[in-house]
Design a protein around this motif. Structure first.
Motif, short mmCIF file in Angstrom:
data_model
loop_
_atom_site.label_atom_id
_atom_site.label_comp_id
_atom_site.label_asym_id
_atom_site.label_seq_id
_atom_site.Cartn_x
_atom_site.Cartn_y
_atom_site.Cartn_z
N THR A 107 0.85 -1.18 0.00
CA THR A 107 0.00 0.00 0.00
C THR A 107 0.89 1.22 0.00
N ARG A 115 -5.00 10.70 -1.58
CA ARG A 115 -5.90 9.56 -1.66
C ARG A 115 -7.16 9.93 -2.44
N SER A 121 -7.80 3.89 -2.81
CA SER A 121 -6.65 3.04 -3.09
C SER A 121 -7.10 1.68 -3.62
N ALA A 123 -5.61 -1.07 -2.82
CA ALA A 123 -5.58 -1.96 -1.66
C ALA A 123 -6.90 -1.88 -0.88
N GLU A 124 -7.39 -0.67 -0.68
CA GLU A 124 -8.64 -0.51 0.06
C GLU A 124 -9.80 -1.21 -0.64
N THR A 136 -2.06 -6.22 3.98
CA THR A 136 -1.45 -5.06 3.32
C THR A 136 -0.16 -4.72 4.03
N ARG A 138 2.94 -1.89 4.19
CA ARG A 138 3.35 -0.54 3.87
C ARG A 138 4.86 -0.50 3.68
#
Length: 147
Positions: A107, A115, A121, A123-124, A136, A138
């Motif tokens: 992410t 954003r 995103s 990933a979201e 996820t 980072r």
């Protein structure tokens, strides 16, 4: 615990961190990794620009090479997949098609305006709609580089 792990990558530092996590988990679980790069064709006009698509596919092959190399270091089998489409939809479709037990993805950690401008995103969206668990990861240290 896991037999197959999907590891989407875009070649960024966030993806690199996720690849390392995926390889370590796969080694512990004796699992296979499905490395995935998606050429985003949801951007208007990209489908018409052969050179842009070819450039993205070349970038995708380099990103998949990095996953393959990480898998070799961890003695984990890696299957490579290069797909075209809307990124989050292709990740979800791939997870179902390849019957994975887990998705491990990076992410960018964008917040606020960044954003908002990126329309949320990937990933979201994957986390919200996935039928399997999503881990996820980072990027560590400093700003995240886009490939």
């Amino acid at each position: 615990m896991y037999d197959a792990i999907c590891c989407p990558t875009d070649g960024s530092r966030g993806s690199d961190a996720a690849v390392e996590h995926a390889c370590n988990l796969a080694a512990l679980a004796d699992a296979r990794i499905h490395a995935l790069f998606v050429v985003d064709n949801s951007v208007p006009g990209v489908g018409e620009w052969d050179m842009a698509v070819e450039r993205e596919e070349a970038r995708g092959e380099r990103a998949l090479d990095a996953v393959t190399e990480a898998g070799e270091r961890c003695d984990v089998p890696v299957e490579r997949h290069l797909r075209r489409g809307r990124v989050h939809e292709e990740i979800l479709d791939a997870a179902e098609q390849y019957e994975v037990d887990l998705i491990v993805m990076g992410t960018h950690g964008r917040t606020g305006l960044g954003r908002f401008l990126s329309a949320g995103s990937v990933a979201e969206r994957v986390v919200r709609h996935s039928a399997v668990p999503v881990l996820t990861v980072r990027a560590t240290g400093g700003d995240v580089d886009d490939a």
